[in-house]
Design a protein around this motif. Structure first.
Motif, PDB file in Angstrom:
ATOM      1  N   PHE A  69      35.893 -39.255 -13.333  1.00  0.00           N
ATOM      2  CA  PHE A  69      35.653 -40.662 -13.029  1.00  0.00           C
ATOM      3  C   PHE A  69      34.361 -40.915 -12.277  1.00  0.00           C
ATOM      4  CE2 PHE A  69      40.190 -40.105 -13.456  1.00  0.00           C
ATOM      5  CZ  PHE A  69      40.534 -41.166 -14.278  1.00  0.00           C
ATOM      6  N   ALA A  70      33.937 -39.935 -11.503  1.00  0.00           N
ATOM      7  CA  ALA A  70      32.886 -40.202 -10.519  1.00  0.00           C
ATOM      8  C   ALA A  70      31.537 -39.607 -10.884  1.00  0.00           C
ATOM      9  CB  ALA A  70      33.331 -39.658  -9.174  1.00  0.00           C
ATOM     10  N   GLN A  71      30.502 -40.115 -10.227  1.00  0.00           N
ATOM     11  CA  GLN A  71      29.183 -39.474 -10.244  1.00  0.00           C
ATOM     12  C   GLN A  71      28.932 -39.002  -8.808  1.00  0.00           C
ATOM     13  OE1 GLN A  71      26.295 -42.342 -11.639  1.00  0.00           O
ATOM     14  NE2 GLN A  71      27.029 -42.249 -13.745  1.00  0.00           N
ATOM     15  N   ILE A  72      28.522 -37.743  -8.665  1.00  0.00           N
ATOM     16  CA  ILE A  72      28.269 -37.216  -7.326  1.00  0.00           C
ATOM     17  C   ILE A  72      26.764 -37.005  -7.145  1.00  0.00           C
ATOM     18  CG2 ILE A  72      28.930 -35.455  -5.627  1.00  0.00           C
ATOM     19  CD1 ILE A  72      31.437 -36.611  -6.848  1.00  0.00           C
ATOM     20  N   MET A  88      30.253 -41.757  -6.256  1.00  0.00           N
ATOM     21  CA  MET A  88      30.199 -43.137  -6.725  1.00  0.00           C
ATOM     22  C   MET A  88      31.164 -43.321  -7.891  1.00  0.00           C
ATOM     23  SD  MET A  88      26.775 -44.343  -5.426  1.00  0.00           S
ATOM     24  CE  MET A  88      27.131 -45.869  -6.125  1.00  0.00           C
ATOM     25  N   GLU A  89      31.866 -44.446  -7.878  1.00  0.00           N
ATOM     26  CA  GLU A  89      32.779 -44.744  -8.971  1.00  0.00           C
ATOM     27  C   GLU A  89      32.532 -46.143  -9.474  1.00  0.00           C
ATOM     28  OE1 GLU A  89      36.820 -42.363  -8.357  1.00  0.00           O
ATOM     29  OE2 GLU A  89      37.137 -44.503  -8.636  1.00  0.00           O
ATOM     30  N   CYS A 195      29.047 -20.427   3.679  1.00  0.00           N
ATOM     31  CA  CYS A 195      29.757 -20.131   2.429  1.00  0.00           C
ATOM     32  C   CYS A 195      31.001 -19.272   2.648  1.00  0.00           C
ATOM     33  CB  CYS A 195      28.816 -19.524   1.403  1.00  0.00           C
ATOM     34  SG  CYS A 195      28.311 -17.852   1.810  1.00  0.00           S
ATOM     35  N   THR A 196      31.374 -19.022   3.898  1.00  0.00           N
ATOM     36  CA  THR A 196      32.639 -18.320   4.139  1.00  0.00           C
ATOM     37  C   THR A 196      33.771 -19.328   4.398  1.00  0.00           C
ATOM     38  OG1 THR A 196      32.356 -18.121   6.536  1.00  0.00           O
ATOM     39  CG2 THR A 196      31.391 -16.381   5.185  1.00  0.00           C
ATOM     40  N   ARG A 197      33.410 -20.601   4.428  1.00  0.00           N
ATOM     41  CA  ARG A 197      34.394 -21.673   4.589  1.00  0.00           C
ATOM     42  C   ARG A 197      34.759 -22.197   3.202  1.00  0.00           C
ATOM     43  NH1 ARG A 197      34.365 -25.232   9.240  1.00  0.00           N
ATOM     44  NH2 ARG A 197      34.496 -23.876  11.046  1.00  0.00           N
ATOM     45  N   ILE A 198      36.037 -22.494   2.978  1.00  0.00           N
ATOM     46  CA  ILE A 198      36.448 -23.070   1.703  1.00  0.00           C
ATOM     47  C   ILE A 198      37.017 -24.465   1.962  1.00  0.00           C
ATOM     48  CG2 ILE A 198      37.675 -22.618  -0.470  1.00  0.00           C
ATOM     49  CD1 ILE A 198      36.259 -20.139   0.234  1.00  0.00           C
ATOM     50  N   TYR A 199      36.650 -25.404   1.110  1.00  0.00           N
ATOM     51  CA  TYR A 199      37.085 -26.793   1.257  1.00  0.00           C
ATOM     52  C   TYR A 199      37.936 -27.231   0.072  1.00  0.00           C
ATOM     53  CZ  TYR A 199      33.653 -27.102   4.978  1.00  0.00           C
ATOM     54  OH  TYR A 199      32.958 -26.898   6.132  1.00  0.00           O
ATOM     55  N   LEU A 200      38.947 -28.020   0.369  1.00  0.00           N
ATOM     56  CA  LEU A 200      39.749 -28.642  -0.686  1.00  0.00           C
ATOM     57  C   LEU A 200      39.171 -30.033  -0.916  1.00  0.00           C
ATOM     58  CD1 LEU A 200      42.246 -28.576  -2.523  1.00  0.00           C
ATOM     59  CD2 LEU A 200      43.619 -29.350  -0.587  1.00  0.00           C
ATOM     60  N   ILE A 201      38.745 -30.313  -2.167  1.00  0.00           N
ATOM     61  CA  ILE A 201      38.116 -31.614  -2.434  1.00  0.00           C
ATOM     62  C   ILE A 201      38.922 -32.444  -3.437  1.00  0.00           C
ATOM     63  CG2 ILE A 201      35.807 -30.673  -1.979  1.00  0.00           C
ATOM     64  CD1 ILE A 201      35.340 -31.115  -5.116  1.00  0.00           C
ATOM     65  N   ASP A 202      38.450 -33.637  -3.674  1.00  0.00           N
ATOM     66  CA  ASP A 202      38.961 -34.580  -4.670  1.00  0.00           C
ATOM     67  C   ASP A 202      40.366 -35.116  -4.364  1.00  0.00           C
ATOM     68  OD1 ASP A 202      39.278 -36.230  -6.760  1.00  0.00           O
ATOM     69  OD2 ASP A 202      39.167 -34.721  -8.332  1.00  0.00           O
ATOM     70  N   TYR A 203      40.389 -36.197  -3.596  1.00  0.00           N
ATOM     71  CA  TYR A 203      41.655 -36.815  -3.213  1.00  0.00           C
ATOM     72  C   TYR A 203      41.927 -38.074  -4.041  1.00  0.00           C
ATOM     73  CZ  TYR A 203      41.212 -33.289   0.262  1.00  0.00           C
ATOM     74  OH  TYR A 203      41.081 -32.066   0.854  1.00  0.00           O
ATOM     75  N   GLY A 204      41.387 -38.065  -5.278  1.00  0.00           N
ATOM     76  CA  GLY A 204      41.526 -39.221  -6.162  1.00  0.00           C
ATOM     77  C   GLY A 204      42.910 -39.359  -6.778  1.00  0.00           C
ATOM     78  N   LEU A 205      43.711 -38.309  -6.725  1.00  0.00           N
ATOM     79  CA  LEU A 205      45.055 -38.385  -7.316  1.00  0.00           C
ATOM     80  C   LEU A 205      46.150 -38.236  -6.264  1.00  0.00           C
ATOM     81  CD1 LEU A 205      44.997 -36.404 -10.685  1.00  0.00           C
ATOM     82  CD2 LEU A 205      45.063 -38.851 -10.333  1.00  0.00           C
TER      83      LEU A 205
END
Ligand code: ADP
Length: 337
Positions: A69-72, A88-89, A195-205
């Motif tokens: 859906f988005a443009q980053i 952006m959506e 880069c030793t940190r990991i992130y959970l992304i995308d809270y669109g759902l």
């Protein structure tokens, strides 16, 4: 017989309600389709042009990604003097998606493993209207990283350390009352600076599964399909309302894919075949190449909608998967070149 009649009337009423709901769902679907068509037309058009400044602070740079859906865009934060990201959506898309994503990111601001939200607003580029979120920039996702590795899979010296970070982020999300509903390797990103940190992304759902009093909301019947087929739980295939246990199933499938290089249903395209293979691969059958994960699989598969998962227990089970001589300071697979 009076009771029977009443039952029949009730049944008829139930059916009416159900039909109405189905109709509503179809209408929503159509609306989304139309919006999708608009979006696709716009897809090769930038929602914002390079060099624009939003909120008087964030200078827009090149586009770096696009989801369903988005443009980053990459951007530069003139206040913090560092790069950031703008999602952006198109404004004709379901506005609730981005609103919910903002709510979640605000609720989890400052939490480890969740990208920090820096701002939000509306934008107009010519006659194209959109909404946006400014957030912390993250790096590559685990799907891209895995595919670039020599054997297209993570080593056991990297995998469980990375997945523990995702599990911790997920437990924070659940603790705040939200489900992710689209956990998968491409939604797990390494940090842009660390880069030793990991992130959970995308809270669109995401969906709020606890009410304001912290009580699990009553499950709805026959909900629409959400998420990504490959990683969704059997409950999701069955259109059941989802609980934290279903995010954990997606976590399990993500871990197996990242460590094995594939899932048993990776090459299947029909729902039916995928469902059959998911049913056939539980517990140790799912974990043939990662027997250390068997206990994790069995624990997760034993949970149901109303269970509050024991995250501490799960953290321990994932930690137990690490090779005994592993040091915390050891580089991750993507740090070797
Ligand atoms: P969608 O909701 O449309 O799926 P996502 O939020 O998943 O959009 O973003 C799509 C892609 O853009 C991601 O897979 C990722 O590669 C990139 N991306 C998303 N957020 C960021 C960010 N904060 N920093 C850098 N890249 C990002």
């Amino acid at each position: 017989s009076c009771e029977k009649k009443e039952e029949e009337v009730n049944k008829k009423e139930d059916k009416k309600v159900k039909d109405k709901k189905d109709e509503e769902r179809e209408r929503r679907k159509e609306k989304m389709k139309r919006a999708g068509a608009v979006y696709n037309q716009m897809n090769n058009k930038s929602l914002i042009s390079e060099g624009s400044t939003v909120l008087g602070r964030f200078e827009v740079d090149a586009i770096i990604g696009g989801g369903g859906f988005a443009q980053i865009y990459k951007a530069y934060d003139k206040v913090r003097k560092e790069d950031c990201a703008i999602k952006m959506e198109h404004a004709t898309l379901d506005i609730r998606r981005m609103k919910l994503e903002i709510t979640v990111l605000l609720a989890l601001r400052g939490c480890i493993g969740i990208p920090e939200i820096l701002g939000q607003g509306k934008w107009q580029n010519g006659d194209i209207k959109s909404q946006y979120i400014v957030m912390q920039l993250v790096g590559k996702n685990l799907s891209e990283i895995r595919k670039a590795l020599p054997h297209r899979r993570f080593s056991e010296r990297t995998l469980y350390r990375a997945m523990l970070q995702i599990l911790k982020a997920l437990s924070l999300l659940h603790g705040a009352g939200f489900l992710h509903r689209d956990l998968k390797p491409s939604n797990c990103c390494i940090g842009a600076t660390d880069c030793t940190r990991i992130y959970l992304i995308d809270y669109g759902l995401t969906r709020q599964y606890l009410d304001k009093g912290g009580i699990v909301r009553k499950p709805r019947a026959g909900v629409g399909l959400r998420g990504t087929i490959r990683y969704m739980s059997l409950d999701a295939h069955a259109r059941h309302d989802l609980g934290p246990n279903n995010d954990l199933v997606a976590f399990l499938y993500t871990t197996i894919e990242c460590g094995d290089g594939s899932l048993p249903w990776s090459n299947e395209s029909t729902h039916d075949n995928i469902i059959k293979l998911k049913q056939a691969h539980t517990g140790e059958k799912l974990c043939t190449k990662q027997p250390v994960m068997t206990k994790v699989a069995e624990y997760i598969e034993g949970l149901s909608y109303h269970n509050i998962p024991d995250y501490e227990k799960l953290f321990g089970l994932i930690e137990d998967c690490n090779p005994p001589d592993l040091k915390d300071s050891e580089p991750y697979d993507w740090q070797y070149r």
